[in-house]
Design a protein around this motif. Structure first.
Motif, PDB file in Angstrom:
ATOM      1  N   GLY A 761      -3.949  40.769  -1.392  1.00 47.43           N
ATOM      2  CA  GLY A 761      -4.749  40.267  -0.429  1.00 47.43           C
ATOM      3  C   GLY A 761      -4.257  39.270   0.624  1.00 47.43           C
ATOM      4  O   GLY A 761      -5.145  39.284   1.537  1.00 47.43           O
ATOM      5  N   TYR A 762      -3.175  38.894   0.436  1.00 52.46           N
ATOM      6  CA  TYR A 762      -2.485  38.014   1.374  1.00 52.46           C
ATOM      7  C   TYR A 762      -2.016  38.892   2.602  1.00 52.46           C
ATOM      8  O   TYR A 762      -0.938  39.667   2.262  1.00 52.46           O
ATOM      9  N   VAL A 763      -2.324  38.586   3.752  1.00 50.57           N
ATOM     10  CA  VAL A 763      -2.015  39.475   4.765  1.00 50.57           C
ATOM     11  C   VAL A 763      -0.420  39.395   5.032  1.00 50.57           C
ATOM     12  O   VAL A 763       0.117  40.393   5.290  1.00 50.57           O
ATOM     13  N   ARG A 764       0.261  38.251   4.731  1.00 55.22           N
ATOM     14  CA  ARG A 764       1.608  38.193   4.982  1.00 55.22           C
ATOM     15  C   ARG A 764       2.521  39.153   4.211  1.00 55.22           C
ATOM     16  O   ARG A 764       3.664  39.586   4.069  1.00 55.22           O
TER      17      ARG A 764
ATOM     18  N   ARG B  30       3.265  31.559   9.218  1.00 57.34           N
ATOM     19  CA  ARG B  30       2.084  30.746   9.526  1.00 57.34           C
ATOM     20  C   ARG B  30       0.941  31.177   8.935  1.00 57.34           C
ATOM     21  O   ARG B  30       0.679  32.138   8.395  1.00 57.34           O
ATOM     22  N   ARG B  31      -0.216  30.019   8.603  1.00 54.94           N
ATOM     23  CA  ARG B  31      -1.370  30.425   7.833  1.00 54.94           C
ATOM     24  C   ARG B  31      -2.367  30.500   8.770  1.00 54.94           C
ATOM     25  O   ARG B  31      -3.459  31.111   8.679  1.00 54.94           O
ATOM     26  N   ILE B  97      -5.453  32.061   6.933  1.00 55.84           N
ATOM     27  CA  ILE B  97      -5.671  33.433   6.505  1.00 55.84           C
ATOM     28  C   ILE B  97      -5.281  33.594   5.048  1.00 55.84           C
ATOM     29  O   ILE B  97      -5.675  34.776   4.267  1.00 55.84           O
ATOM     30  N   ASP B  98      -4.897  32.462   4.091  1.00 57.96           N
ATOM     31  CA  ASP B  98      -4.733  32.673   2.914  1.00 57.96           C
ATOM     32  C   ASP B  98      -6.189  32.654   2.194  1.00 57.96           C
ATOM     33  O   ASP B  98      -6.285  32.963   0.927  1.00 57.96           O
TER      34      ASP B  98
END
Lengths: 792, 105
Positions: A761-764, B30-31, B97-98
């Motif tokens: 679920g984390y975009v990164r 980056r978040r 975004i987290d």
């Protein structure tokens, strides 16, 4: 005129077309249209029959065989050497039957348009009537036993359909109250009893086929041996000389066939009758595998099997019990099928097979005795019946007995003669009784309506109790229905054998033949037949007199009888038919007057009908007049009619009263025995039906219930099945198949459980995987380049 | 007339690579959604720089023209992306975004 025989298939197909039209369009044609189609079909058949008769007369009575290409090979099995052609036979015998069936049939069709007026199943009735004509014509025109058998079964079917035509009519039953199944039961009885007889006929036909290898009566162009030699009947030289001449011309007309006959083996070249004559002359034996029998014995067997068929279809002892019950059908059916035509099929069979019966004296004697006792028993039972149609039904049984007895005595001409005259006067009597029943019903309705208008509650109750066929409810109808009365009187006199009506000539010829067979032929059965048939003739006159006086004379004994009439819709056509038949009943006897009879001999040709038949029926012979016998018979007949008047004219019997014969102590027992129909049905019930039912019940209980159901099904099959299925369910289904399916499911779940961790679920994380993916692709793309740079 | 200083293509490509790596690291590390977005723009522009550099090297217009398309698409992407970020902010009161990891397996 030479081509007239080619028309003969029309006697079968005209009624067939008529019935198809009524079957498909009957609903929309209306009563008038349906009636016209059916009558037109019947009249066409009659017209063709007349043309056949003319053709025969103009070709010297030479028989001809007609076939239609596609129909001829209806039953051809080359592998089994079976080739039974459907051919139409036109000879004097078949034309006689055609004329009677279609002539009387047409009149009854016309009558039925009046009788069935207003019936909800009007088109269906005429479809059945036409269907009956189809099968009856098939029966009489077929050139072999199989086609005849098809017709024989077909008329049985029509009989069944028409007996139970009013299958939903409610009637009173002594045991069950008002019920709606008695007519169906009567139809069923006719069907089952006839099956027994048909089984005998079928066995006879099988035996014929085994013995002769064919079923054809005569092959096309073939000449009956007995007629060609003419030795058997030197006394009838005139008729046979003519026959021979005809035969010669006919043979000359078909030389090609003649040549073919020479080349083929005997069995294919000759029909069954000529083969039988040849076998007899050679004294041949018939091989049945393990044993063989002389031809005489085989013919005796065949004829005895045929006799069983005759007892079924022509209502002889012991199978006659279905015919009285068959009166449940509409009255035109009783007249056409159960009096004039179908029931005479058995007589036709014997006369057609006269070569066989002639060669089997034992069978002929049995036939004579069966016919004689049937005549006596039928006549006796008719004495004690109250139902106007039951009297006529037993009378028919009795008269059929006369015919069969005559055929058994070898008086084939007399048998056929009585068949023809009986068709006229018995049809007349049945149709007359139909008019009377119709009028009684109308009268009863009239009375019931009048009661209802006056507010009487009993009107409805009486409706159920009233029986329009019971002669005790009638009386005095000669005043209300004079035209019916006059026609009925003629029919009665004809049946009673009073000079000069038709029945006199035919019945007297049978009696004279029986007398001759006894005294001149020295046959024991001749004496017996003469004695008993004479008594039966007395019975006939008595029960007809009784009926006449109970129905038409005296005073009306019920209100319904007072309001009878013959003027409403439907009656004129019915009464007109009666009058036509009455004229026939007077005149038809003149076709076969004996030689040397009083003033008639010089004026009219003598035994013309027998000579006519003798062209086909090779063993037919003309009887001679027994003036004294005729005198005595007529005198006795008149005496019996007067005796009936003495008894029944003086004591009118009302419903509920005892019969005058029952009142007198000396005759009470006899009357009761007759009234109870000699307990034939009860005897059959006790000794056949009852044991059969008990055996069936026992078998149902023991064989079906205990053995089949409890043991075979429950124990053997069910338990074995359950054991087998348990093996299959537990290890195979639950273990193997379910295990495989569930295993696949578990595997998928285990794999997915690992993989789902990737979806954080984390975009990164996704971006990183994209990066790695891109890097991987880049490395792969650059791999050749790198390899080159690193020097392989 | 020749340009006085000719910068070799290698340098452009290296700069482009550095910019791209910076963009990648920005996206990964980056978040803040806005900053991630900016890093994406940085990567796009690194690509653009490489395109024009090669185009100049070979003297062809293809790469130059293609850059315009990239810029157009990037503009459209920014419009959609910023709208999404605004919408997310309105529901979650955050642009981290987290915080948006409900779509995990």
């Amino acid at each position: 005129m030479e081509n007239f025989p080619q028309l003969v298939p029309l006697v079968v197909f005209a009624p067939l077309i008529g019935l198809l039209i009524n079957l498909i369009l009957g609903r929309w044609l209306g009563e008038r249209g349906v009636g016209l189609v059916a009558i037109g079909a019947a009249l066409t058949a009659f017209g063709v029959a007349v043309l056949e008769w003319i053709a025969l007369a103009n070709t010297g009575y030479a028989p001809s065989v007609v076939e239609i290409g596609i129909l001829r090979d209806w039953l051809r099995i080359p592998a089994a050497a079976v080739d039974i052609a459907w051919q139409f036979r036109v000879d004097t015998l078949s034309v006689t039957m055609m004329l009677v069936v279609s002539g009387i049939g047409s009149l009854i069709h016309i009558y039925a348009t009046g009788y069935m007026h207003g019936d909800k199943m009007y088109p269906r009735f005429f479809v059945y009537l036409n269907l009956f004509l189809v099968f009856m014509m098939l029966l009489v025109t077929g050139n072999n036993f199989l086609v005849m058998f098809v017709g024989w079964e077909g008329v049985g079917l029509c009989s069944y359909l028409l007996i139970s035509f009013w299958w939903d009519k409610t009637q009173k039953d002594a045991k069950y109250g008002t019920v709606g199944w008695k007519n169906s039961l009567a139809g069923r009885k006719a069907m089952i009893v006839n099956r027994i007889g048909d089984f005998g006929l079928l066995l006879g036909i099988f035996l014929v086929f085994w013995t002769f290898g064919t079923l054809d009566f005569y092959k096309p162009g073939e000449v009956p041996i007995a007629a060609a030699h003419g030795a058997a009947h030197a006394g009838e030289g005139e008729a046979h000389a003519e026959g021979e001449a005809v035969v010669d011309t006919h043979a000359a007309e078909t030389p090609a066939e003649g040549e073919a006959l020479q080349a083929q083996p005997l069995s294919a070249a000759m029909g069954v009758f000529n083969q039988a004559e040849t076998f007899l002359a050679e004294g041949r034996e018939v091989n049945f595998g393990p044993f063989s029998l002389p031809i005489q014995t085989v013919l005796t067997l065949i004829t005895l099997f045929f006799l069983l068929g005759v007892t079924g279809k022509s209502a002889q002892i012991p199978l006659f019990v279905w015919l009285p019950d068959a009166m449940a059908g509409p009255t035109p059916v009783s007249a056409l099928i159960h009096a004039a035509t179908m029931v005479t099929a058995g007589v036709y069979l014997i006369v057609r097979s006269n070569v066989f019966f002639h060669a089997a004296p034992f069978s002929s004697a049995v036939v004579t005795l069966v016919g004689t006792f049937t005549a006596l028993v039928g006549g006796f039972i008719a004495l004690g019946q109250w139902d106007i149609k039951k009297v006529l039904a037993y009378s028919t049984v009795s008269q059929l007995g006369f015919m069969v007895a005559a055929a058994g005595l070898g008086a084939y001409g007399a048998a056929m003669f009585h068949l023809v005259t009986h068709a006229f006067f018995k049809a007349l009597l049945f149709l007359g009784s139909g008019v009377v029943i119709h009028a009684m019903e109308h009268g009863h309705h009239h009375v019931a309506h009048a009661h209802a208008e006056h507010g009487h509650e009993e009107g409805h109750h009486e409706e159920e109790a009233f029986d329009p066929q019971d002669m005790r409810n009638m009386g005095g109808l000669r005043h209300t229905m004079p035209r019916t009365y006059r026609a009925y009187l003629i029919g009665t006199l004809a049946l009673a054998g009073i000079f000069p009506f038709a029945g006199f000539w035919s019945k007297d010829e049978i009696l004279a033949d029986a007398l001759n067979a006894g005294f001149l032929g020295g046959k024991l059965e001749g004496y017996i037949a003469f004695g008993l048939l004479f008594v039966a003739a007395l019975f006939t006159a008595f029960y007809m007199g009784r009926q006449l006086w109970m129905v038409f004379f005296g005073e009306p004994r019920t209100e319904a009888a007072k309001y009878t009439g013959e003027r409403d819709f439907g009656y004129p056509v019915m009464v007109r038919v009666l009058e036509v038949l009455a004229v026939g009943s007077i005149l038809i006897g003149l076709i076969n007057i004996p030689s040397g009879f009083w003033i008639f001999d010089p004026v009219l040709p003598t035994h013309a009908f027998t000579d006519f038949l003798a062209h086909t029926v090779v063993y037919a012979h003309a009887g001679s007049a027994q003036m004294l016998l005729a005198f005595i018979a007529v005198g006795a007949g008149i005496a019996m009619l007067l005796l009936a008047r003495f008894i029944y004219g003086r004591h009118p019997v009302v419903d509920g009263d005892k019969d005058p014969l029952e009142v007198r102590e000396q005759t009470a027992g006899i009357f009761a025995y007759s009234n109870a129909r000699m307990y034939w049905d009860e005897t059959y019930y006790r000794f056949l039906e009852g044991p059969f039912n008990r055996a069936a019940l026992w078998l149902a209980d023991k064989l079906d219930g205990t053995f089949l159901h409890d043991f075979v099904h429950e124990t053997l099959l069910r338990d074995a099945y359950n054991g087998a299925t348990r093996v299959l369910t537990d290890p195979v289904d639950l273990g193997l198949i379910d295990g495989a399916v569930n295993g696949v499911g578990r595997l998928v779940r285990w794999v997915a459980g690992g993989i789902r961790r990737l979806q954080t679920g984390y975009v990164r994380v996704y971006a990183l995987s994209v990066l790695f993916g891109a890097l991987l692709i880049m490395v792969l793309l650059l791999a050749p380049l790198l390899r080159q740079m690193l020097g392989m | 007339m020749q340009p006085t200083v000719f910068v070799p293509t290698d340098l452009y490509v290296m700069l482009s690579a550095v910019l791209f790596v910076m963009g990648v690291l920005g996206v990964l590390i980056r978040r803040n959604a806005i900053l991630v977005f900016m890093s994406v723009e940085l990567m796009l522009n690194a690509g653009n720089l490489a395109l024009v550099a090669f185009a100049r090297q070979w003297g062809l217009a293809n790469g130059q023209v293609f850059v315009f398309f990239v810029m157009t698409v990037a503009a459209a992407e920014v419009a959609v992306g910023l709208a999404l970020i605004v919408a997310i902010f309105r529901t979650k009161r955050s642009i981290d975004i987290d915080d948006l990891h409900e779509m995990k397996g």
